[in-house]
Motif scaffolding. Structure first.
Motif, mmCIF file in Angstrom:
data_model
loop_
_atom_site.group_PDB
_atom_site.id
_atom_site.type_symbol
_atom_site.label_atom_id
_atom_site.label_comp_id
_atom_site.label_asym_id
_atom_site.label_seq_id
_atom_site.Cartn_x
_atom_site.Cartn_y
_atom_site.Cartn_z
ATOM 1 N N PRO A 1 26.310 -22.536 12.439
ATOM 2 C CA PRO A 1 26.000 -21.575 11.398
ATOM 3 C C PRO A 1 25.278 -20.327 11.930
ATOM 4 N N PRO A 6 30.745 -21.479 9.777
ATOM 5 C CA PRO A 6 30.212 -22.416 8.794
ATOM 6 C C PRO A 6 30.244 -23.857 9.308
ATOM 7 N N GLU A 7 29.161 -24.550 9.078
ATOM 8 C CA GLU A 7 29.056 -25.947 9.487
ATOM 9 C C GLU A 7 29.916 -26.820 8.578
ATOM 10 N N ASP A 8 30.520 -27.855 9.156
ATOM 11 C CA ASP A 8 31.273 -28.822 8.362
ATOM 12 C C ASP A 8 30.275 -29.562 7.472
ATOM 13 N N PRO A 9 30.401 -29.447 6.155
ATOM 14 C CA PRO A 9 29.416 -30.053 5.271
ATOM 15 C C PRO A 9 29.591 -31.556 5.072
ATOM 16 N N VAL A 42 24.891 -26.927 -0.041
ATOM 17 C CA VAL A 42 25.373 -25.702 0.617
ATOM 18 C C VAL A 42 26.595 -25.133 -0.091
ATOM 19 N N ARG A 44 29.489 -26.565 -0.789
ATOM 20 C CA ARG A 44 30.790 -26.976 -0.249
ATOM 21 C C ARG A 44 30.950 -28.488 -0.432
#
Length: 73
Positions: A1, A6-9, A42, A44
Motif C-alpha cells: 500500500p 492496494p493490499e489484498d484484503p 478498508v 473491499r
C-alpha cells in the motif's frame, strides 16, 4: 500500500492457518464449514469458504487475477 499498490484484503493462507488452529483445538470437526469475511474496514469486502473433511481443510472463494507468469527452476 505504501507504494500505491492496494493490499489484498482477503487472505486464504491466513484463513487456512486459523482453520488448522480451530481443528487442532477441537472447535470444528469433519463435515463442518463456514464463511470468513475480511476487508470490510478498508472498503473491499471479501469472503473465504472454509470446509473440513477429516484432517483436510479446504479453502475456496472467488478471486481476480492481477498478475500471471511462470517461474523456471
Amino acid at each position: 500500500p505504501g507504494d500505491g499498490i492496494p493490499e489484498d484484503p482477503v487472505c486464504g493462507s491466513g484463513n487456512g492457518a486459523a482453520a488448522a488452529f480451530r481443528l487442532a483445538a477441537g472447535q470444528v470437526r469433519s463435515g463442518d464449514a463456514y464463511v470468513a469475511s475480511q476487508g470490510r474496514q478498508v472498503g473491499r469486502d471479501g469472503y473465504v469458504r472454509v470446509r473440513f473433511e477429516g484432517a483436510d481443510i479446504h479453502i475456496g472463494g472467488e478471486c481476480v487475477t492481477c498478475v500471471e507468469g511462470q517461474v523456471k527452476i
